[in-house]
Design a protein around this motif. Structure first.
Motif: not given
Lengths: 304, 304
Positions: A35, A39, A44, A46, A101, A221, A225, A233, B92
Protein backbone atom coordinates in the motif's frame (compact mmCIF):
# COMPACT_ATOMS: atom_id res chain seq x y z
CA UNK A 1 3.06 -7.12 29.77
CA UNK A 2 3.92 -10.79 30.02
CA UNK A 3 4.34 -10.63 26.31
CA UNK A 4 7.05 -7.97 26.39
CA UNK A 5 8.76 -9.50 29.42
CA UNK A 6 9.04 -12.81 27.63
CA UNK A 7 10.35 -11.11 24.52
CA UNK A 8 13.31 -9.67 26.42
CA UNK A 9 13.99 -12.38 28.98
CA UNK A 10 13.48 -15.49 26.90
CA UNK A 11 13.52 -14.74 23.18
CA UNK A 12 13.86 -18.40 22.17
CA UNK A 13 10.72 -19.48 24.00
CA UNK A 14 9.08 -16.33 22.67
CA UNK A 15 9.92 -17.30 19.12
CA UNK A 16 8.58 -20.84 19.46
CA UNK A 17 5.38 -19.82 21.22
CA UNK A 18 4.56 -16.93 18.88
CA UNK A 19 5.52 -18.25 15.44
CA UNK A 20 2.07 -17.52 14.05
CA UNK A 21 2.18 -13.97 15.34
CA UNK A 22 5.66 -13.38 13.94
CA UNK A 23 4.72 -14.63 10.50
CA UNK A 24 1.56 -12.50 10.68
CA UNK A 25 3.70 -9.45 11.37
CA UNK A 26 5.79 -10.30 8.31
CA UNK A 27 2.77 -10.75 6.03
CA UNK A 28 1.13 -7.58 7.31
CA UNK A 29 4.36 -5.65 6.79
CA UNK A 30 4.59 -6.80 3.19
CA UNK A 31 0.95 -5.84 2.61
CA UNK A 32 1.45 -2.45 4.22
CA UNK A 33 4.51 -1.93 2.01
CA UNK A 34 2.38 -2.77 -1.01
CA UNK A 35 0.00 0.00 0.00
CA UNK A 36 2.94 2.29 0.69
CA UNK A 37 3.96 2.24 -2.98
CA UNK A 38 0.61 3.53 -4.19
CA UNK A 39 0.20 6.04 -1.36
CA UNK A 40 3.72 7.33 -1.98
CA UNK A 41 2.77 8.07 -5.57
CA UNK A 42 -0.36 9.86 -4.37
CA UNK A 43 -2.98 7.26 -5.22
CA UNK A 44 -5.48 5.96 -2.70
CA UNK A 45 -5.72 2.47 -4.17
CA UNK A 46 -7.22 -0.16 -1.90
CA UNK A 47 -6.84 -3.11 -4.25
CA UNK A 48 -4.16 -4.96 -2.24
CA UNK A 49 -6.39 -7.79 -0.89
CA UNK A 50 -7.61 -8.50 -4.43
CA UNK A 51 -4.10 -9.02 -5.75
CA UNK A 52 -3.33 -10.93 -2.60
CA UNK A 53 -6.20 -13.31 -3.37
CA UNK A 54 -4.89 -13.78 -6.90
CA UNK A 55 -1.40 -14.57 -5.63
CA UNK A 56 -2.71 -16.93 -2.96
CA UNK A 57 -5.14 -18.89 -5.12
CA UNK A 58 -2.82 -19.01 -8.13
CA UNK A 59 0.13 -20.35 -6.14
CA UNK A 60 -1.91 -23.01 -4.37
CA UNK A 61 -3.76 -24.09 -7.52
CA UNK A 62 -0.52 -24.38 -9.47
CA UNK A 63 0.92 -26.45 -6.68
CA UNK A 64 -2.09 -28.76 -6.54
CA UNK A 65 -2.66 -29.29 -10.25
CA UNK A 66 0.75 -28.85 -11.85
CA UNK A 67 2.96 -29.75 -8.86
CA UNK A 68 5.23 -26.80 -9.57
CA UNK A 69 8.15 -26.34 -7.21
CA UNK A 70 7.51 -23.75 -4.56
CA UNK A 71 9.73 -21.00 -5.97
CA UNK A 72 8.22 -21.39 -9.43
CA UNK A 73 4.66 -21.34 -8.09
CA UNK A 74 5.46 -18.19 -6.10
CA UNK A 75 7.02 -16.52 -9.12
CA UNK A 76 4.17 -17.46 -11.46
CA UNK A 77 1.50 -16.35 -8.98
CA UNK A 78 3.26 -13.07 -8.35
CA UNK A 79 3.65 -12.48 -12.08
CA UNK A 80 -0.04 -13.20 -12.58
CA UNK A 81 -0.92 -10.62 -9.93
CA UNK A 82 1.28 -8.13 -11.79
CA UNK A 83 -0.46 -8.87 -15.10
CA UNK A 84 -3.89 -8.41 -13.53
CA UNK A 85 -2.48 -5.23 -12.02
CA UNK A 86 -1.77 -3.88 -15.51
CA UNK A 87 -5.23 -4.88 -16.76
CA UNK A 88 -7.01 -3.29 -13.80
CA UNK A 89 -4.66 -0.34 -13.52
CA UNK A 90 -5.03 0.88 -17.10
CA UNK A 91 -8.71 1.88 -16.82
CA UNK A 92 -8.77 2.67 -13.11
CA UNK A 93 -5.83 5.01 -12.82
CA UNK A 94 -7.65 7.85 -14.54
CA UNK A 95 -9.56 8.20 -11.29
CA UNK A 96 -8.29 10.14 -8.32
CA UNK A 97 -8.67 10.23 -4.57
CA UNK A 98 -11.80 8.71 -3.11
CA UNK A 99 -13.03 7.69 -6.56
CA UNK A 100 -9.99 5.48 -7.05
CA UNK A 101 -10.46 4.05 -3.57
CA UNK A 102 -14.07 3.12 -4.29
CA UNK A 103 -13.27 1.70 -7.73
CA UNK A 104 -10.62 -0.54 -6.22
CA UNK A 105 -13.05 -1.63 -3.50
CA UNK A 106 -15.44 -2.51 -6.33
CA UNK A 107 -12.66 -4.57 -7.88
CA UNK A 108 -11.88 -6.57 -4.74
CA UNK A 109 -15.53 -7.17 -3.90
CA UNK A 110 -16.37 -8.24 -7.45
CA UNK A 111 -13.35 -10.56 -7.35
CA UNK A 112 -14.03 -12.13 -3.97
CA UNK A 113 -17.84 -12.22 -4.04
CA UNK A 114 -18.37 -12.58 -7.76
CA UNK A 115 -15.49 -14.79 -8.90
CA UNK A 116 -13.90 -16.69 -6.01
CA UNK A 117 -17.21 -17.66 -4.44
CA UNK A 118 -18.67 -18.84 -7.75
CA UNK A 119 -15.88 -20.68 -9.53
CA UNK A 120 -15.71 -24.38 -8.57
CA UNK A 121 -11.92 -24.58 -8.84
CA UNK A 122 -11.43 -22.21 -5.86
CA UNK A 123 -13.49 -24.38 -3.52
CA UNK A 124 -16.09 -21.57 -3.42
CA UNK A 125 -17.28 -20.59 0.04
CA UNK A 126 -15.73 -23.62 1.74
CA UNK A 127 -12.21 -22.48 1.05
CA UNK A 128 -9.40 -24.22 -0.78
CA UNK A 129 -7.41 -26.96 0.94
CA UNK A 130 -3.67 -26.52 0.66
CA UNK A 131 -2.06 -29.86 1.61
CA UNK A 132 1.49 -28.64 0.96
CA UNK A 133 1.38 -25.74 3.40
CA UNK A 134 4.44 -25.47 5.59
CA UNK A 135 3.94 -23.16 8.58
CA UNK A 136 7.36 -24.05 10.06
CA UNK A 137 9.72 -23.15 7.24
CA UNK A 138 7.24 -20.68 5.74
CA UNK A 139 8.02 -18.23 8.51
CA UNK A 140 11.64 -17.93 7.39
CA UNK A 141 10.54 -17.25 3.82
CA UNK A 142 8.18 -14.56 5.10
CA UNK A 143 10.73 -12.81 7.31
CA UNK A 144 13.52 -12.84 4.73
CA UNK A 145 11.25 -11.60 1.97
CA UNK A 146 9.84 -8.86 4.21
CA UNK A 147 13.34 -7.52 4.71
CA UNK A 148 14.21 -7.86 1.02
CA UNK A 149 11.00 -6.16 -0.14
CA UNK A 150 11.33 -3.28 2.31
CA UNK A 151 14.96 -2.78 1.26
CA UNK A 152 14.10 -2.85 -2.46
CA UNK A 153 11.26 -0.38 -2.00
CA UNK A 154 13.54 1.90 0.01
CA UNK A 155 16.05 1.83 -2.85
CA UNK A 156 13.25 2.57 -5.33
CA UNK A 157 12.14 5.66 -3.43
CA UNK A 158 15.70 6.98 -3.54
CA UNK A 159 15.92 6.65 -7.32
CA UNK A 160 14.42 8.28 -10.38
CA UNK A 161 11.17 6.38 -9.88
CA UNK A 162 10.84 7.52 -6.28
CA UNK A 163 11.42 11.16 -7.13
CA UNK A 164 8.83 10.95 -9.89
CA UNK A 165 6.29 9.39 -7.50
CA UNK A 166 7.01 12.00 -4.90
CA UNK A 167 6.52 14.79 -7.43
CA UNK A 168 3.23 13.27 -8.59
CA UNK A 169 2.02 12.93 -5.00
CA UNK A 170 2.74 16.55 -4.19
CA UNK A 171 1.27 18.08 -7.34
CA UNK A 172 0.26 16.07 -10.33
CA UNK A 173 -0.09 19.05 -12.63
CA UNK A 174 3.31 20.43 -11.70
CA UNK A 175 4.87 16.99 -12.23
CA UNK A 176 3.26 16.79 -15.66
CA UNK A 177 4.57 20.20 -16.62
CA UNK A 178 8.07 19.15 -15.58
CA UNK A 179 7.95 16.48 -18.24
CA UNK A 180 7.19 13.54 -15.96
CA UNK A 181 5.13 10.90 -17.73
CA UNK A 182 2.47 10.84 -15.00
CA UNK A 183 0.23 7.99 -16.26
CA UNK A 184 3.25 5.77 -16.82
CA UNK A 185 4.73 6.30 -13.37
CA UNK A 186 1.34 5.85 -11.75
CA UNK A 187 0.85 2.57 -13.58
CA UNK A 188 4.33 1.43 -12.53
CA UNK A 189 3.48 2.17 -8.89
CA UNK A 190 0.15 0.37 -9.19
CA UNK A 191 1.73 -2.72 -10.76
CA UNK A 192 4.60 -2.86 -8.24
CA UNK A 193 1.99 -2.62 -5.49
CA UNK A 194 0.03 -5.45 -7.13
CA UNK A 195 3.15 -7.61 -7.39
CA UNK A 196 4.07 -7.06 -3.75
CA UNK A 197 0.50 -7.81 -2.65
CA UNK A 198 0.38 -10.91 -4.85
CA UNK A 199 3.62 -12.09 -3.28
CA UNK A 200 2.18 -11.50 0.19
CA UNK A 201 -0.82 -13.60 -0.80
CA UNK A 202 1.33 -16.47 -2.06
CA UNK A 203 3.52 -16.32 1.05
CA UNK A 204 0.53 -16.28 3.37
CA UNK A 205 -1.15 -19.14 1.52
CA UNK A 206 1.99 -21.20 2.12
CA UNK A 207 1.52 -20.83 5.88
CA UNK A 208 -2.02 -22.15 6.20
CA UNK A 209 -3.62 -25.44 5.26
CA UNK A 210 -6.78 -23.78 4.02
CA UNK A 211 -7.50 -20.61 2.06
CA UNK A 212 -10.48 -18.72 3.41
CA UNK A 213 -12.17 -16.64 0.69
CA UNK A 214 -13.50 -14.21 3.31
CA UNK A 215 -9.96 -13.12 4.11
CA UNK A 216 -9.69 -11.04 0.96
CA UNK A 217 -12.53 -8.58 1.36
CA UNK A 218 -13.10 -5.04 2.57
CA UNK A 219 -12.23 -5.64 6.26
CA UNK A 220 -8.74 -6.68 5.15
CA UNK A 221 -8.29 -3.62 2.98
CA UNK A 222 -9.42 -1.35 5.83
CA UNK A 223 -6.93 -3.07 8.09
CA UNK A 224 -4.04 -2.63 5.66
CA UNK A 225 -4.95 1.01 5.07
CA UNK A 226 -4.87 1.53 8.82
CA UNK A 227 -1.37 -0.01 9.02
CA UNK A 228 -0.04 2.27 6.34
CA UNK A 229 -1.63 5.53 7.47
CA UNK A 230 -1.08 5.00 11.18
CA UNK A 231 2.57 4.17 10.63
CA UNK A 232 3.02 7.13 8.29
CA UNK A 233 3.02 6.70 4.54
CA UNK A 234 5.80 9.19 3.86
CA UNK A 235 8.63 6.73 4.52
CA UNK A 236 9.16 3.07 3.68
CA UNK A 237 9.45 2.10 7.33
CA UNK A 238 6.25 3.89 8.40
CA UNK A 239 3.78 1.26 7.13
CA UNK A 240 5.99 -1.52 8.51
CA UNK A 241 5.96 0.12 11.93
CA UNK A 242 2.18 0.53 11.66
CA UNK A 243 1.77 -3.16 10.79
CA UNK A 244 4.08 -4.19 13.65
CA UNK A 245 2.32 -1.95 16.17
CA UNK A 246 -1.22 -2.95 15.27
CA UNK A 247 -0.44 -6.66 14.92
CA UNK A 248 1.17 -7.02 18.34
CA UNK A 249 -1.29 -4.58 19.91
CA UNK A 250 -3.73 -7.27 21.17
CA UNK A 251 -0.81 -9.07 22.83
CA UNK A 252 0.49 -6.00 24.62
CA UNK A 253 -2.96 -5.16 25.93
CA UNK A 254 -3.89 -8.67 26.97
CA UNK A 255 -5.56 -7.31 30.11
CA UNK A 256 -8.22 -5.74 27.90
CA UNK A 257 -9.46 -9.27 27.19
CA UNK A 258 -12.69 -9.20 25.22
CA UNK A 259 -12.66 -5.43 25.07
CA UNK A 260 -9.63 -5.36 22.83
CA UNK A 261 -11.74 -4.07 19.92
CA UNK A 262 -12.93 -1.09 21.94
CA UNK A 263 -9.44 -0.36 23.28
CA UNK A 264 -7.79 -0.57 19.86
CA UNK A 265 -10.43 1.75 18.40
CA UNK A 266 -9.70 4.32 21.11
CA UNK A 267 -5.93 4.03 20.62
CA UNK A 268 -6.36 4.32 16.85
CA UNK A 269 -8.31 7.58 17.21
CA UNK A 270 -5.87 9.03 19.75
CA UNK A 271 -2.81 8.20 17.67
CA UNK A 272 -4.27 9.63 14.48
CA UNK A 273 -5.46 12.80 16.25
CA UNK A 274 -2.10 13.54 17.83
CA UNK A 275 0.02 12.18 14.98
CA UNK A 276 -2.05 12.81 11.82
CA UNK A 277 1.10 12.33 9.75
CA UNK A 278 1.57 8.82 11.21
CA UNK A 279 3.81 7.39 13.90
CA UNK A 280 6.95 7.83 11.80
CA UNK A 281 5.83 10.99 10.05
CA UNK A 282 7.66 14.26 10.33
CA UNK A 283 7.06 16.76 13.09
CA UNK A 284 6.08 16.44 16.71
CA UNK A 285 2.76 15.80 18.38
CA UNK A 286 -0.06 17.87 16.95
CA UNK A 287 -1.35 19.68 20.02
CA UNK A 288 -4.03 22.26 19.45
CA UNK A 289 -5.17 24.58 22.20
CA UNK A 290 -8.87 23.92 22.93
CA UNK A 291 -11.05 27.02 22.96
CA UNK A 292 -11.70 26.88 26.69
CA UNK A 293 -7.99 26.63 27.53
CA UNK A 294 -6.57 30.02 28.58
CA UNK A 295 -4.17 31.63 26.16
CA UNK A 296 -0.62 32.06 27.37
CA UNK A 297 -0.12 35.67 28.44
CA UNK A 298 1.48 37.72 25.69
CA UNK A 299 3.78 40.41 26.95
CA UNK A 300 3.45 43.63 25.05
CA UNK A 301 6.62 44.65 23.23
CA UNK A 302 8.38 47.30 25.23
CA UNK A 303 8.35 50.66 23.60
CA UNK A 304 11.08 52.15 25.75
CA UNK B 1 -41.68 -11.38 -10.29
CA UNK B 2 -44.05 -8.88 -8.67
CA UNK B 3 -42.66 -9.90 -5.31
CA UNK B 4 -39.14 -9.30 -6.59
CA UNK B 5 -40.00 -5.81 -7.82
CA UNK B 6 -41.48 -5.05 -4.42
CA UNK B 7 -38.31 -6.31 -2.77
CA UNK B 8 -36.22 -4.14 -5.06
CA UNK B 9 -38.16 -1.04 -4.07
CA UNK B 10 -38.00 -1.98 -0.39
CA UNK B 11 -34.26 -2.62 -0.23
CA UNK B 12 -33.67 0.32 -2.57
CA UNK B 13 -35.43 2.62 -0.07
CA UNK B 14 -33.11 1.44 2.69
CA UNK B 15 -30.02 1.89 0.52
CA UNK B 16 -31.21 5.35 -0.50
CA UNK B 17 -31.91 6.47 3.06
CA UNK B 18 -28.52 5.21 4.22
CA UNK B 19 -26.61 6.65 1.27
CA UNK B 20 -28.21 10.10 1.55
CA UNK B 21 -26.45 10.53 4.89
CA UNK B 22 -23.18 9.24 3.45
CA UNK B 23 -23.31 11.57 0.49
CA UNK B 24 -24.38 14.57 2.61
CA UNK B 25 -21.20 14.33 4.67
CA UNK B 26 -19.08 13.76 1.61
CA UNK B 27 -20.66 16.73 -0.15
CA UNK B 28 -19.97 19.09 2.74
CA UNK B 29 -16.63 17.80 4.01
CA UNK B 30 -15.16 15.73 1.16
CA UNK B 31 -14.59 13.00 3.70
CA UNK B 32 -15.95 9.47 3.63
CA UNK B 33 -17.49 8.92 7.04
CA UNK B 34 -16.79 5.23 7.56
CA UNK B 35 -18.51 5.31 10.97
CA UNK B 36 -21.84 5.78 9.17
CA UNK B 37 -22.51 2.05 8.89
CA UNK B 38 -21.65 1.61 12.58
CA UNK B 39 -24.30 4.22 13.44
CA UNK B 40 -26.73 2.23 11.28
CA UNK B 41 -25.96 -0.86 13.37
CA UNK B 42 -26.01 1.00 16.68
CA UNK B 43 -29.49 2.48 16.15
CA UNK B 44 -30.95 -0.92 15.28
CA UNK B 45 -29.25 -2.50 18.31
CA UNK B 46 -30.45 0.25 20.65
CA UNK B 47 -34.04 -0.05 19.42
CA UNK B 48 -33.97 -3.82 19.88
CA UNK B 49 -32.43 -3.64 23.36
CA UNK B 50 -34.91 -1.04 24.54
CA UNK B 51 -37.85 -3.18 23.46
CA UNK B 52 -36.58 -6.59 24.55
CA UNK B 53 -34.36 -5.91 27.58
CA UNK B 54 -35.70 -2.67 28.97
CA UNK B 55 -39.38 -3.20 28.27
CA UNK B 56 -39.98 0.03 26.39
CA UNK B 57 -42.68 0.34 23.77
CA UNK B 58 -41.66 -0.02 20.14
CA UNK B 59 -42.27 3.62 19.26
CA UNK B 60 -40.27 4.95 22.23
CA UNK B 61 -37.45 2.59 21.31
CA UNK B 62 -37.40 3.77 17.70
CA UNK B 63 -37.41 7.41 18.73
CA UNK B 64 -34.59 6.89 21.21
CA UNK B 65 -32.63 4.87 18.64
CA UNK B 66 -32.79 7.80 16.23
CA UNK B 67 -31.89 10.31 18.95
CA UNK B 68 -28.85 8.25 19.92
CA UNK B 69 -27.85 7.97 16.27
CA UNK B 70 -28.08 11.76 15.97
CA UNK B 71 -25.93 12.15 19.09
CA UNK B 72 -23.39 9.79 17.53
CA UNK B 73 -23.20 12.31 14.71
CA UNK B 74 -21.97 14.84 17.26
CA UNK B 75 -19.51 12.30 18.64
CA UNK B 76 -18.13 11.72 15.14
CA UNK B 77 -17.71 15.46 14.65
CA UNK B 78 -16.19 16.31 18.04
CA UNK B 79 -14.05 13.20 18.43
CA UNK B 80 -13.00 12.21 14.92
CA UNK B 81 -13.33 15.15 12.57
CA UNK B 82 -12.99 18.49 14.37
CA UNK B 83 -9.64 17.76 16.09
CA UNK B 84 -8.18 16.77 12.74
CA UNK B 85 -9.63 19.80 10.99
CA UNK B 86 -8.03 22.04 13.63
CA UNK B 87 -4.69 20.38 12.91
CA UNK B 88 -5.12 20.71 9.14
CA UNK B 89 -4.59 16.96 8.79
CA UNK B 90 -4.91 15.31 5.37
CA UNK B 91 -8.40 13.85 4.66
CA UNK B 92 -7.05 10.33 4.85
CA UNK B 93 -6.46 10.86 8.59
CA UNK B 94 -10.19 11.49 9.05
CA UNK B 95 -10.86 8.24 7.22
CA UNK B 96 -8.77 6.40 9.82
CA UNK B 97 -10.33 8.13 12.82
CA UNK B 98 -13.85 7.27 11.64
CA UNK B 99 -12.71 3.68 11.10
CA UNK B 100 -11.53 3.76 14.72
CA UNK B 101 -14.93 4.93 15.95
CA UNK B 102 -16.71 2.28 13.88
CA UNK B 103 -14.40 -0.31 15.42
CA UNK B 104 -15.32 0.86 18.92
CA UNK B 105 -19.08 0.79 18.28
CA UNK B 106 -19.10 -2.63 16.61
CA UNK B 107 -16.76 -4.13 19.22
CA UNK B 108 -18.91 -2.77 22.05
CA UNK B 109 -22.06 -4.36 20.61
CA UNK B 110 -20.23 -7.57 19.79
CA UNK B 111 -18.99 -7.93 23.38
CA UNK B 112 -22.39 -7.17 24.89
CA UNK B 113 -23.34 -10.32 26.80
CA UNK B 114 -25.01 -10.70 30.18
CA UNK B 115 -22.49 -9.71 32.85
CA UNK B 116 -20.14 -7.72 30.65
CA UNK B 117 -19.53 -3.98 30.63
CA UNK B 118 -21.86 -3.50 27.69
CA UNK B 119 -24.77 -5.66 28.82
CA UNK B 120 -26.96 -2.55 29.04
CA UNK B 121 -26.43 -2.02 25.32
CA UNK B 122 -26.71 -5.54 23.95
CA UNK B 123 -26.85 -9.05 25.40
CA UNK B 124 -26.72 -11.32 22.37
CA UNK B 125 -23.04 -11.12 21.50
CA UNK B 126 -22.39 -11.73 17.85
CA UNK B 127 -25.70 -13.53 17.26
CA UNK B 128 -28.31 -12.12 14.91
CA UNK B 129 -31.71 -11.54 16.51
CA UNK B 130 -35.15 -10.44 15.34
CA UNK B 131 -37.53 -8.00 16.91
CA UNK B 132 -40.12 -10.28 18.58
CA UNK B 133 -43.40 -10.36 16.60
CA UNK B 134 -46.23 -8.54 18.29
CA UNK B 135 -44.03 -5.72 19.57
CA UNK B 136 -44.69 -3.75 16.41
CA UNK B 137 -47.73 -3.70 14.12
CA UNK B 138 -47.16 -5.84 11.06
CA UNK B 139 -50.39 -6.54 9.19
CA UNK B 140 -49.91 -8.87 6.25
CA UNK B 141 -52.07 -9.03 3.15
CA UNK B 142 -52.18 -11.38 0.22
CA UNK B 143 -53.02 -9.51 -2.95
CA UNK B 144 -52.87 -11.11 -6.38
CA UNK B 145 -50.32 -13.69 -5.29
CA UNK B 146 -48.12 -11.10 -3.58
CA UNK B 147 -47.39 -11.15 0.12
CA UNK B 148 -47.52 -7.59 1.41
CA UNK B 149 -45.95 -7.12 4.83
CA UNK B 150 -46.95 -3.93 6.59
CA UNK B 151 -43.49 -3.36 8.07
CA UNK B 152 -41.76 -3.62 4.71
CA UNK B 153 -44.39 -1.55 2.92
CA UNK B 154 -44.13 1.21 5.53
CA UNK B 155 -40.42 1.59 4.79
CA UNK B 156 -41.12 2.90 1.32
CA UNK B 157 -43.33 5.95 2.15
CA UNK B 158 -41.25 6.76 5.27
CA UNK B 159 -38.04 7.00 3.32
CA UNK B 160 -39.59 8.85 0.38
CA UNK B 161 -41.24 11.45 2.64
CA UNK B 162 -38.02 11.96 4.61
CA UNK B 163 -35.97 12.40 1.47
CA UNK B 164 -38.48 14.91 0.13
CA UNK B 165 -38.29 16.86 3.40
CA UNK B 166 -34.49 16.79 3.22
CA UNK B 167 -34.62 17.97 -0.37
CA UNK B 168 -36.94 20.82 0.62
CA UNK B 169 -34.73 21.85 3.54
CA UNK B 170 -31.59 21.79 1.43
CA UNK B 171 -33.16 23.75 -1.39
CA UNK B 172 -35.45 26.32 0.17
CA UNK B 173 -34.48 27.08 3.77
CA UNK B 174 -31.83 29.27 5.32
CA UNK B 175 -30.14 26.24 6.92
CA UNK B 176 -30.06 24.43 3.59
CA UNK B 177 -28.53 27.43 1.86
CA UNK B 178 -25.90 27.56 4.61
CA UNK B 179 -25.08 23.90 4.17
CA UNK B 180 -24.77 24.23 0.43
CA UNK B 181 -22.57 27.28 0.82
CA UNK B 182 -20.23 25.37 3.14
CA UNK B 183 -20.15 22.48 0.67
CA UNK B 184 -19.32 24.84 -2.16
CA UNK B 185 -16.56 26.78 -0.43
CA UNK B 186 -16.06 26.74 3.36
CA UNK B 187 -13.80 29.79 3.32
CA UNK B 188 -16.20 31.95 1.39
CA UNK B 189 -19.07 30.70 3.57
CA UNK B 190 -17.19 31.80 6.68
CA UNK B 191 -16.62 35.22 5.18
CA UNK B 192 -20.36 35.48 4.53
CA UNK B 193 -21.00 35.04 8.24
CA UNK B 194 -21.92 31.37 8.26
CA UNK B 195 -20.79 29.41 11.31
CA UNK B 196 -18.99 26.65 9.41
CA UNK B 197 -18.33 24.41 12.42
CA UNK B 198 -21.98 24.55 13.39
CA UNK B 199 -23.09 23.69 9.86
CA UNK B 200 -20.75 20.70 9.84
CA UNK B 201 -22.10 19.49 13.19
CA UNK B 202 -25.61 19.86 11.82
CA UNK B 203 -24.69 17.89 8.70
CA UNK B 204 -23.39 15.03 10.82
CA UNK B 205 -26.48 15.06 13.05
CA UNK B 206 -28.85 14.92 10.07
CA UNK B 207 -26.74 12.33 8.30
CA UNK B 208 -26.43 10.08 11.35
CA UNK B 209 -30.12 10.38 12.23
CA UNK B 210 -31.03 9.25 8.70
CA UNK B 211 -28.47 6.44 8.87
CA UNK B 212 -29.83 5.34 12.24
CA UNK B 213 -33.40 5.38 10.95
CA UNK B 214 -32.30 3.29 7.96
CA UNK B 215 -30.74 0.82 10.40
CA UNK B 216 -33.90 0.55 12.51
CA UNK B 217 -36.10 0.09 9.43
CA UNK B 218 -33.71 -2.52 8.04
CA UNK B 219 -33.48 -4.42 11.32
CA UNK B 220 -37.21 -4.40 12.01
CA UNK B 221 -38.55 -5.06 8.53
CA UNK B 222 -35.96 -7.66 7.56
CA UNK B 223 -35.91 -9.25 11.01
CA UNK B 224 -32.14 -9.21 11.13
CA UNK B 225 -30.32 -7.29 13.85
CA UNK B 226 -26.69 -8.13 14.64
CA UNK B 227 -23.42 -6.28 15.23
CA UNK B 228 -22.54 -6.84 11.60
CA UNK B 229 -25.60 -5.60 9.68
CA UNK B 230 -23.93 -2.27 8.93
CA UNK B 231 -20.67 -3.77 7.77
CA UNK B 232 -22.18 -6.60 5.76
CA UNK B 233 -25.29 -5.04 4.30
CA UNK B 234 -24.76 -1.36 3.68
CA UNK B 235 -21.18 -0.19 4.21
CA UNK B 236 -19.77 -0.96 0.80
CA UNK B 237 -23.14 -0.88 -0.96
CA UNK B 238 -23.56 2.65 0.37
CA UNK B 239 -20.33 3.56 -1.43
CA UNK B 240 -21.69 1.94 -4.59
CA UNK B 241 -24.88 3.96 -4.29
CA UNK B 242 -23.22 7.33 -3.87
CA UNK B 243 -20.92 6.62 -6.78
CA UNK B 244 -23.83 5.55 -8.98
CA UNK B 245 -25.57 8.81 -8.12
CA UNK B 246 -22.53 11.05 -8.33
CA UNK B 247 -20.55 11.82 -5.17
CA UNK B 248 -22.15 14.47 -2.99
CA UNK B 249 -25.42 14.63 -4.91
CA UNK B 250 -28.50 13.96 -2.77
CA UNK B 251 -31.01 13.21 -5.58
CA UNK B 252 -28.26 11.09 -7.13
CA UNK B 253 -27.92 9.05 -3.94
CA UNK B 254 -31.70 8.47 -3.83
CA UNK B 255 -31.78 7.34 -7.44
CA UNK B 256 -28.60 5.31 -6.95
CA UNK B 257 -30.20 3.48 -4.02
CA UNK B 258 -33.12 2.34 -6.11
CA UNK B 259 -30.89 1.51 -9.07
CA UNK B 260 -28.67 -0.67 -6.90
CA UNK B 261 -31.72 -2.38 -5.37
CA UNK B 262 -33.00 -3.08 -8.90
CA UNK B 263 -29.61 -4.33 -10.15
CA UNK B 264 -29.29 -6.73 -7.24
CA UNK B 265 -32.78 -8.14 -7.55
CA UNK B 266 -32.33 -8.47 -11.32
CA UNK B 267 -29.06 -10.33 -10.77
CA UNK B 268 -30.76 -12.71 -8.36
CA UNK B 269 -33.57 -13.39 -10.82
CA UNK B 270 -31.34 -13.82 -13.86
CA UNK B 271 -28.17 -15.33 -12.41
CA UNK B 272 -29.08 -16.81 -9.04
CA UNK B 273 -28.48 -15.50 -5.56
CA UNK B 274 -24.78 -16.42 -5.38
CA UNK B 275 -23.62 -13.67 -7.68
CA UNK B 276 -25.83 -10.94 -6.21
CA UNK B 277 -23.15 -9.00 -4.38
CA UNK B 278 -20.52 -9.60 -7.05
CA UNK B 279 -22.74 -8.15 -9.75
CA UNK B 280 -23.37 -5.00 -7.73
CA UNK B 281 -19.66 -4.36 -7.39
CA UNK B 282 -18.90 -5.18 -10.99
CA UNK B 283 -21.53 -2.56 -11.88
CA UNK B 284 -19.88 -0.11 -9.51
CA UNK B 285 -16.47 -0.74 -11.04
CA UNK B 286 -17.73 -0.30 -14.60
CA UNK B 287 -19.66 2.82 -13.62
CA UNK B 288 -16.57 4.46 -12.18
CA UNK B 289 -14.44 3.58 -15.15
CA UNK B 290 -16.97 4.62 -17.79
CA UNK B 291 -18.81 7.49 -16.14
CA UNK B 292 -17.10 8.64 -12.95
CA UNK B 293 -19.34 11.68 -12.55
CA UNK B 294 -22.30 9.40 -11.77
CA UNK B 295 -25.77 9.09 -13.25
CA UNK B 296 -26.64 12.69 -12.46
CA UNK B 297 -23.48 14.04 -14.02
CA UNK B 298 -22.45 16.39 -11.24
CA UNK B 299 -19.20 18.11 -11.99
CA UNK B 300 -16.23 15.92 -11.16
CA UNK B 301 -13.92 17.62 -8.72
CA UNK B 302 -10.34 16.65 -8.16
CA UNK B 303 -10.02 16.24 -4.46
CA UNK B 304 -8.85 13.73 -1.96
Amino acid sequence: MDFLIQLFTDPIAFWSSHTLLISQIGINSILASSLFVVLYSGQLSLAAPGFMAIGAYASVLMDIYWHLPLALAFAAATALAGIVGVVVGLPVLRLRGVFLAIATIGFIEALSLGVILNVPITGEGLGLKNPDADPVSGIYIVLVSTAVIVFLLWRLTKGRLGYAWSAIRQDELAALSQGIDVPRYKLIAFVISAIVAGYAGAAEAHLFFILDPNEYGVPRTVQVLTFAVLGGSGTVLGPVVGALFLTIFPFIFQQAGDYIGVVSGIVLILVIIFRPQGILGRGGFAFVRPRWWPRPPVSAPSTG
Amino acid sequence: MGQQILNAIFIGSIYALFAVGYTLVFGVLDILNLAHSAVFTLAAAVAYTLVVNHGQSFWVACALGIVIAALMGLVIEYLCLRPLRRRRAPPIAALISTIGLALIIVAAIEQGRPGTLFSWLWVDGANPVTMPPGTFPNPTWNVAGLTLEGAKLAVIPISIVLMLILGYVMRFTQVGRGLRAVAENPRAARLMGIDVDRMISLTLVISSALGGLAGILFGVALGDISPYIGRDSVEVRGLAVIVLGGMGSIPGAVLGGYVLGAIEVLAVVLLGSNVRAGVAFAALFLMLVLRPQGLFGAQLRERL
